[in-house]
Motif scaffolding. Structure first.
Motif, mmCIF file in Angstrom:
data_model
loop_
_atom_site.group_PDB
_atom_site.id
_atom_site.type_symbol
_atom_site.label_atom_id
_atom_site.label_comp_id
_atom_site.label_asym_id
_atom_site.label_seq_id
_atom_site.Cartn_x
_atom_site.Cartn_y
_atom_site.Cartn_z
ATOM 1 N N PRO B 100 6.943 -30.759 -5.963
ATOM 2 C CA PRO B 100 6.165 -30.979 -6.655
ATOM 3 C C PRO B 100 4.537 -31.035 -6.862
ATOM 4 C CG PRO B 100 8.348 -32.534 -6.529
ATOM 5 C CD PRO B 100 8.201 -31.495 -4.700
ATOM 6 N N SER B 103 3.592 -27.590 -5.549
ATOM 7 C CA SER B 103 3.402 -27.129 -7.477
ATOM 8 C C SER B 103 1.732 -28.108 -7.712
ATOM 9 C CB SER B 103 4.431 -27.853 -8.256
ATOM 10 O OG SER B 103 5.369 -27.090 -7.840
ATOM 11 N N ALA B 104 1.790 -29.465 -7.437
ATOM 12 C CA ALA B 104 -0.156 -29.728 -8.203
ATOM 13 C C ALA B 104 -0.806 -29.403 -7.577
ATOM 14 C CB ALA B 104 0.326 -31.063 -7.729
ATOM 15 N N ASP B 107 -1.529 -25.592 -9.094
ATOM 16 C CA ASP B 107 -1.141 -26.205 -10.292
ATOM 17 C C ASP B 107 -0.720 -24.871 -11.205
ATOM 18 O OD1 ASP B 107 -2.549 -27.191 -12.645
ATOM 19 O OD2 ASP B 107 -4.235 -25.094 -12.708
ATOM 20 N N VAL B 108 0.468 -25.390 -10.833
ATOM 21 C CA VAL B 108 1.768 -24.733 -11.665
ATOM 22 C C VAL B 108 2.955 -25.393 -11.742
ATOM 23 C CG1 VAL B 108 1.319 -22.528 -10.674
ATOM 24 C CG2 VAL B 108 3.024 -23.913 -9.317
ATOM 25 N N ALA B 109 3.736 -25.482 -12.848
ATOM 26 C CA ALA B 109 5.202 -25.997 -13.070
ATOM 27 C C ALA B 109 6.068 -25.783 -11.997
ATOM 28 C CB ALA B 109 5.359 -25.923 -14.286
ATOM 29 N N GLN B 110 6.817 -27.081 -11.528
ATOM 30 C CA GLN B 110 7.997 -26.757 -10.568
ATOM 31 C C GLN B 110 9.081 -26.618 -11.198
ATOM 32 O OE1 GLN B 110 8.607 -29.159 -7.357
ATOM 33 N NE2 GLN B 110 10.570 -29.621 -8.383
ATOM 34 N N ILE B 111 10.498 -25.936 -11.271
ATOM 35 C CA ILE B 111 11.543 -26.093 -12.098
ATOM 36 C C ILE B 111 12.104 -26.111 -11.085
ATOM 37 C CG2 ILE B 111 12.780 -24.394 -13.089
ATOM 38 C CD1 ILE B 111 9.492 -22.693 -12.748
ATOM 39 N N SER B 138 9.515 -19.778 -17.546
ATOM 40 C CA SER B 138 8.031 -19.914 -17.256
ATOM 41 C C SER B 138 6.744 -19.273 -17.512
ATOM 42 C CB SER B 138 8.161 -20.077 -15.827
ATOM 43 O OG SER B 138 6.568 -20.505 -14.688
ATOM 44 N N ASP B 140 3.776 -19.196 -15.708
ATOM 45 C CA ASP B 140 3.080 -19.729 -14.490
ATOM 46 C C ASP B 140 3.301 -18.441 -13.612
ATOM 47 O OD1 ASP B 140 1.825 -21.710 -14.693
ATOM 48 O OD2 ASP B 140 3.791 -22.625 -14.404
#
Lengths: 249, 309
Positions: B100, B103-104, B107-111, B138, B140
């Motif tokens: 995570p 991811s931050a 700047d993308v979401a985590q699945i 997603s 992203d």
């Protein structure tokens, strides 16, 4: 030191989630809601730090819909000094929540951020780590022990192999596991007192942050259930079934 | 498409969970590269290069990665990830800690904890302790994913001949430092990889009584697990916990002893192939998911079961 505690309002863990028949999500209408259990541990730890003289203010923050204020009131009743309620009717993803929390951290400048390791609805286990990354702060996740020592904190993490102890520089973002502490019960006078404690309510839209979701939920379904098998009469029958029917021993 | 799988290891051996994540990457499709970050971890890189289906193993050998501290590792992952469409790690405490944060930084979401790959941008993941399955798509450019290992077979650890590419990387953030690790269990069978698991709950009454389960486990080559109630009561330590907030496992045989079957416990074991429940309460919810139920006093049934093996 100020401690910021991030909390979430979730479906009560004792209630079984029911999937909506149209596959759009989980039905939360009229469901019993509560503070996410891990968030209660985070808040409890912050209160203990204050009681030990290691923190002077405990602020609870949440991002959510209209009734999130009930969860924050619960936090105030537990003993938090004040609350920040960021309101939105959108269901934000962890990345967006972390961005909102970073905004609050930049304003509040806490020395420590505590959060639950995961919320029991989305089970994402992301927000604290994302917030730490955005802030460029140190992180310690899934902790069961926290010792503050000036500009560092010694934390014990619950990892797959056992327990890992690490030292993090302050300020830090710390996510907590259940064994960290036993959250206190709220008594009626505390509930009354909480009504007079300050709560800032801020509309998410007024912050001008990019909180767009990156994921589209296409469908939510119930998993295939397991059906109950048979009840065996005694140990001998159990051993026989495992050996000759299931063939697993 | 191109996949980067983050290798979990102890500077000597690759964690089996990484092989499951590689299988998820194979289902996504496209090239698969591995990232090995560690200290004196050349043997890990060498074994990683043997894994079937891997193109390149990128290796960063530097003391600052010796204990996989999240601050340094997430920066490295975010940097290397920029050349890929998918970045994967297993959903172990290693992957959950670092991914995570990476991811931050991207700047993308985590699945989190995918259990199925529907297409390169669409995945299925459990929510609400596994009481619902969400299919998410997603948008992203880089998809950061953690993989629930029990839903993907382990990739073959031999048969490949990947290129090894050393990388040099940055400087230590100095934000955190490793102090110690207490590994309990010694030479006991590891819970997440065991074929048979014998778990105890509140009904065990105390930690001493877990010896009854250990004796059965020793005979079956099984691991011992526990419910959260047993862990919270202090009977056993937390790394034995099976459930939503502990380990999610799917052994061939799961024997639940003195476990009522709370929602959060079922989330950790209901994918087991065969479930046995031994409980003196015939109304216990565990019997609704068990293949074989025995309504009995565990303090009589378990020793009898033990001597019958």
């Amino acid at each position: 030191m100020k401690v910021l505690v991030c909390v979430k309002r979730v479906l009560d863990p004792q209630v079984k989630a029911r999937v909506k028949s149209d596959g759009s999500g989980v039905d939360l209408s009229n469901a019993k809601m509560t503070m996410n259990p891990f968030c209660e541990n985070a808040l409890e730890e912050a209160l203990r730090l204050r009681e030990a003289g290691l923190a002077d203010e405990v602020v609870v923050v949440s991002v959510g819909g209209g009734k999130t204020q009930e969860t924050l009131r619960h936090g105030l009743a537990m003993g938090a000094d004040r609350a920040i309620n960021i309101t939105t009717e959108e269901a934000l993803e962890p990345l967006a929540i972390a961005r909102v929390l970073k905004h609050i951290v930049d304003q509040e400048l806490p020395g420590l951020v505590l959060a639950g390791k995961q919320a029991i609805d989305g089970d994402s286990n992301q927000t604290a780590q994302m917030l730490a990354g955005m802030l460029g702060w140190s992180q310690s996740t899934f902790i069961s022990e926290l010792k503050l020592d000036g500009d560092t904190a010694t934390t014990t993490r619950e990892v797959d192999a056992g327990l890992e102890t690490i030292s993090v520089k302050m300020p830090a973002v710390v996510s907590v596991d259940l064994r960290l502490n036993e959250p206190r019960y709220v008594k009626l006078p505390d509930v009354m007192k909480a009504k007079r404690k300050p709560m800032d309510t801020i509309e998410l839209d007024s912050l001008g942050l990019d909180t767009a979701n990156r994921l589209t939920v296409l469908e939510v379904v119930e998993p295939e259930g397991r059906s109950a098998g048979i009840i065996v009469a005694n140990v001998a029958e159990l051993v026989d079934k495992l050996r000759n029917e299931a063939k697993v021993i | 498409m191109s996949n980067l799988v983050i290798v979990e290891h102890d500077n000597n051996e690759i964690a089996v969970a990484t092989l499951n994540a590689i299988t998820a990457a194979k289902q996504i499709g496209g090239d698969i590269d591995l990232l090995v970050a560690g200290e004196n971890c050349q043997t890990v890189a060498d074994s990683a290069a043997q894994i079937a289906g891997v193109a390149t193993v990128k290796v960063v050998d530097n003391a600052m990665f010796g204990h996989h501290m999240a601050e340094n590792l997430a920066l490295l992952i975010a940097d290397v990830a920029k050349g890929y469409t998918h970045v994967l790690a297993s959903a172990t405490t290693f992957g959950k800690n670092i991914m995570p944060r990476a991811s931050a930084l991207l700047d993308v979401a985590q699945i989190s904890e995918i259990v199925e790959v529907k297409s390169p941008d669409t995945f299925v993941r459990p929510i609400y302790a596994g009481n619902a399955l969400a299919t998410v798509q997603s948008s992203d450019v880089i998809k950061v994913i953690t993989v629930r290992t029990i839903k993907f077979e382990a990739a073959a650890s031999t048969g490949g001949s990947a290129a090894i590419e050393p990388l040099t990387y940055g400087s230590d953030s100095g934000l955190s430092s490793w102090i110690s690790q207490a590994v309990s269990g010694g030479d006991k069978v590891e819970l997440t990889s065991a074929g048979i698991v014998v778990s105890g709950g509140r009904g065990m009454q105390n930690g001493e009584n877990f010896k009854l389960l250990q004796s059965v486990a020793d005979k079956l080559g099984a691991a011992v697990g526990a419910s959260r109630a047993a862990v919270d009561s202090g009977f056993v330590s937390n790394e034995l916990q099976v459930g939503q907030t502990g380990k999610v496992i799917a052994p061939d045989l799961y024997i639940a002893v003195g476990i009522s079957g709370a929602i959060q416990h079922l989330a950790g074991m209901k994918e087991s192939k065969v479930i046995v429940a031994i409980n003196n309460d015939s109304e216990a919810p565990i019997f609704q998911v068990s293949d074989y139920g025995l309504v009995a006093d565990l303090f009589e049934a378990v020793p009898e079961f033990d001597s019958a093996l």
